[in-house]
Design a protein around this motif. Structure first.
Motif, PDB file in Angstrom:
ATOM      1  N   THR A 222       0.572   5.590  -0.081  1.00  0.00           N
ATOM      2  CA  THR A 222      -0.242   6.811  -0.108  1.00  0.00           C
ATOM      3  C   THR A 222       0.696   7.956  -0.479  1.00  0.00           C
TER       4      THR A 222
ATOM      5  N   HIS B 244       0.866  -1.178   0.000  1.00  0.00           N
ATOM      6  CA  HIS B 244       0.000   0.000   0.000  1.00  0.00           C
ATOM      7  C   HIS B 244       0.897   1.220   0.000  1.00  0.00           C
TER       8      HIS B 244
ATOM      9  N   ALA C   8      -3.575   5.858  -9.087  1.00  0.00           N
ATOM     10  CA  ALA C   8      -3.993   7.140  -8.510  1.00  0.00           C
ATOM     11  C   ALA C   8      -2.808   8.083  -8.540  1.00  0.00           C
ATOM     12  N   CYS C   9      -3.104   9.356  -8.788  1.00  0.00           N
ATOM     13  CA  CYS C   9      -2.087  10.411  -8.700  1.00  0.00           C
ATOM     14  C   CYS C   9      -0.870  10.098  -9.559  1.00  0.00           C
TER      15      CYS C   9
ATOM     16  N   ARG D  86      -7.276  -0.260  -5.447  1.00  0.00           N
ATOM     17  CA  ARG D  86      -7.235   0.939  -6.289  1.00  0.00           C
ATOM     18  C   ARG D  86      -5.850   0.945  -6.909  1.00  0.00           C
TER      19      ARG D  86
ATOM     20  N   CYS E 113      -0.621  13.221  -2.784  1.00  0.00           N
ATOM     21  CA  CYS E 113      -1.983  13.631  -3.145  1.00  0.00           C
ATOM     22  C   CYS E 113      -3.000  13.110  -2.145  1.00  0.00           C
ATOM     23  N   GLY E 114      -2.653  12.120  -1.320  1.00  0.00           N
ATOM     24  CA  GLY E 114      -3.530  11.602  -0.279  1.00  0.00           C
ATOM     25  C   GLY E 114      -4.372  10.433  -0.703  1.00  0.00           C
ATOM     26  N   THR E 115      -4.323   9.989  -1.960  1.00  0.00           N
ATOM     27  CA  THR E 115      -5.144   8.860  -2.423  1.00  0.00           C
ATOM     28  C   THR E 115      -4.289   7.594  -2.416  1.00  0.00           C
ATOM     29  N   GLU E 116      -4.738   6.578  -1.669  1.00  0.00           N
ATOM     30  CA  GLU E 116      -3.983   5.344  -1.469  1.00  0.00           C
ATOM     31  C   GLU E 116      -4.037   4.479  -2.728  1.00  0.00           C
ATOM     32  N   ILE E 117      -2.854   3.883  -3.086  1.00  0.00           N
ATOM     33  CA  ILE E 117      -2.756   2.956  -4.207  1.00  0.00           C
ATOM     34  C   ILE E 117      -2.508   1.576  -3.613  1.00  0.00           C
TER      35      ILE E 117
END
Length: 638
Positions: free
Chosen positions: A540, A538, A554-555, A551, A543-547
């Motif tokens: 984060t 994981h 992101a970002c 998910r 940008c604050g959006t966890e990959i």
């Protein structure tokens, strides 16, 4: 006080013979005591006087010249002398004074912090002679015990016939009388402690020998006895106490063992020894102590024996005075010529013949020399003997051979009379040297020259470092962890040109991680772990959006590898430019199989490794959001 409960502050003395109160609380017998000529069988001629006790009726002559000592002491626990008075010293101004018929000293009780629960004892002492000096308190004439009571109103409870009471803080006159006979037993007007004969009157104190025993007493208890049988007991000399012990006249009869004896100058000596006794030690007190003197004796053995008499040899054991004859050479004649106690001994045996044919006979038999006959020869064998009687032992016996290969050995056929053991050599580990080292009949059998790196194709032909023996020839090999690919050693776990297998290359923008091609880009995070199972990566980004697996993008970041069964890798990367800032990376254990696995995180930025972390999660997470609060989070500022 010990017996009257709350009584404190008044002093009382009690005669042990009748300790009882006429009123108030009772006393126990034996709590207080007086010891003098009147009370309890004390010292005759010494008595305490009023006001301590009723005046006694003493008829002797008062003696007022004695250097008496008065002591007051506390008895029992914490006790000890609290006051001492003499004719010249005391407590404060108080000393012992002498009246017309008494001694007196005033005990000022106000100067002492008396304990109402304790008992105090007043004692009177006179000097004694210790044998080396005068002890001023060597003899106690008597004593009186004192108890403490309370107030003046309680005086009515005291039997005035038995006690003397005194209010606390007042003066107690310690008054007593001492008669001449107490300190001058023999009446010679010299006190006993200074008298050199205190039991017999000797006013002149004559002491001729200066030993502090007066001449009048020198012979007291002396019984004169004779020093020995040649002295009389004599009489005691009053000047020295010694006995005269005069010697008896010379020639006076006396007795010593086994002899006729007489006195000479006070000593008993031997005049003549009895028959067969002698005075060998010359001592005067044991007479003729040695028996057997003068008896017939022999000395020496065999032909050397001679006769004589037993005589003294000084103070040692008696000896025979016979002198043995001189020994001669032993001959075969039935006599003891050499005087050793054996006839015809040490005469050499007679020998004849050689080798096994040798024979011997005694050199002398009953005083006669016998005849010698040699034996017959036999076939020579290995036995250290000259069997064939030719003067040589064990000749003509062939050598032995034993063992094979390197163990083959030779041994003599006969050695020192025995057939020696032929011992084969000890086998050694087989070497590649053309020799049968282990002695099993085969040469170099343990070496396979087709595959042996030390002996490749031939003994001692070793392959160089990095080479191995194949079909008897040395060929190149790769180090541990690498695989030969088209003549080049490659690490299939990290080599982009051979990732997971020879010739499997990773496309541009990718890198080889754990044998798998993963996206590299400008920034990548790659996670592997130590046991098979499902561990998840994981990330984060700023940008604050966890990959993560739920998910995958992101970002600008992408999860391009998710492994749920093996040991990774899982990989998240940015193909284009990444956003600088703080990244939270969380290795999460999805299943219990990997809860205690060791994980490794590698971070590569612009193709350069910038971080490597390892750890153990120690629990199962499932799916937990990755942030600063995650246990074991890896925080990176990139």
């Amino acid at each position: 006080m010990r017996t009257l409960g709350k009584w404190t502050g008044v002093l009382a003395l009690c005669a042990l013979a009748s300790c009882a109160d006429t009123g108030g609380a009772p006393r126990n017998a034996g709590q207080s005591a007086i010891s003098d000529a009147v009370h309890n069988g004390g010292t005759a001629g010494f008595a305490f006087l009023s006001p301590m006790v009723s005046n006694p009726h003493l008829k002797g002559e008062f003696e007022g010249r004695v250097p008496v000592t008065v002591r007051v002491e506390r008895l029992g626990a914490g006790g000890g002398v609290i006051a001492t008075y003499t004719r010249t010293t005391g407590e404060g101004p108080e000393i012992v004074r002498v009246g017309a018929d008494h001694y007196i000293v005033n005990w000022q009780t106000r100067d002492f912090n008396l304990d109402p629960t304790a008992t105090y004892r007043v004692s009177v002492y006179v000097p004694t002679w210790t044998g080396t000096a005068i002890d001023p308190v060597g003899r106690r004439l008597g004593f009186a015990d004192v108890d403490v009571v309370s107030s003046g109103s309680q005086l009515r409870n005291i039997d005035t016939n038995e006690y003397v009471a005194l209010l606390d803080g007042r003066t107690l006159p310690i008054k007593f009388r001492l008669e001449t006979g107490v300190v001058d037993a023999d009446g010679d007007d010299v006190f006993d402690y200074a008298d050199n004969c205190p039991t017999i009157g000797n006013a002149d104190q004559l002491d001729t020998d200066g030993d502090r025993i007066g001449d009048a007493c020198e012979c007291l208890g002396v019984t004169c006895t004779a020093l020995n049988q040649c002295h009389d007991a004599g009489t005691c000399d009053s000047r020295t106490g010694a006995c005269s012990n005069p010697a008896r006249a010379d020639g006076s009869t006396c007795s010593l063992p086994n002899s006729t004896s007489a006195c000479t100058s006070g000593d008993c000596g031997v005049v003549a020894c009895n028959e067969l006794y002698g005075d060998c030690d010359g001592a005067a007190d044991n007479g003729c102590e040695t028996p057997g003197i003068g008896a017939a004796c022999n000395n020496g053995v065999g032909s050397c024996q001679r006769s004589g008499r037993i005589v003294c040899a000084g103070a040692s054991q008696p000896v025979c005075d016979a002198v043995p004859g001189a020994p001669s050479t032993e001959t075969c004649d039935g006599a003891d010529n050499d005087c050793n106690g054996v006839n015809d001994n040490d005469i050499p045996a007679i020998s004849c013949g050689v080798g096994e044919c040798t024979r011997s006979v005694a050199g002398c038999v009953e005083g006669v020399v016998p005849m010698c006959t040699a034996g017959a020869p036999s076939v020579e064998v290995c036995n250290s003997r000259d069997d064939d009687c030719d003067g040589v032992s064990d000749e003509g016996i062939p050598n032995q051979v034993c063992g094979v290969g390197a163990c083959r050995r030779f041994a003599q056929g006969c050695l020192s009379g025995s057939v020696p053991m032929c011992v084969a050599g000890s086998p050694t580990a087989e070497l590649c040297n053309g020799i049968d080292d282990d002695c099993d009949g085969s040469v170099d059998e343990n070496f396979i020259l087709s595959t042996n790196n030390s002996h490749c194709g031939a003994c001692n032909r070793a392959c160089a470092l990095g080479m191995t023996c194949i079909a008897g020839n040395c060929a190149a090999v790769c180090p541990t962890g690498q695989t030969m690919c088209s003549g080049v050693c490659r690490n299939l776990q990290t080599d982009n040109a051979s990732c997971g297998g020879c010739g499997t290359s990773c496309p541009a923008g990718h890198a080889c991680a754990a044998g798998v091609c993963v996206g590299q880009g400008t920034l990548r995070f790659t996670l592997t772990w130590s046991v098979n199972g499902d561990m998840d990566l994981h990330v984060t980004p700023p940008c604050g959006t966890e990959i993560y697996y739920g998910r995958s993008a992101a970002c600008g970041g992408v999860l391009d590898r998710d492994d749920t069964t093996a040991r990774g890798p899982e990989n998240i990367y940015w193909n284009a430019a990444y956003t600088p800032g703080r990244y939270y990376v969380c290795p999460e254990s999805y299943t219990t199989a990997v809860a205690n696995a060791t994980w490794t995180l590698v971070v590569v930025r612009n193709g350069i490794e910038v971080a490597r972390r390892t750890g153990v999660r120690g629990g199962t997470d499932g799916n937990i959001a990755c942030g600063s609060g995650f246990p074991g989070v890896v925080t990176l500022d990139l």
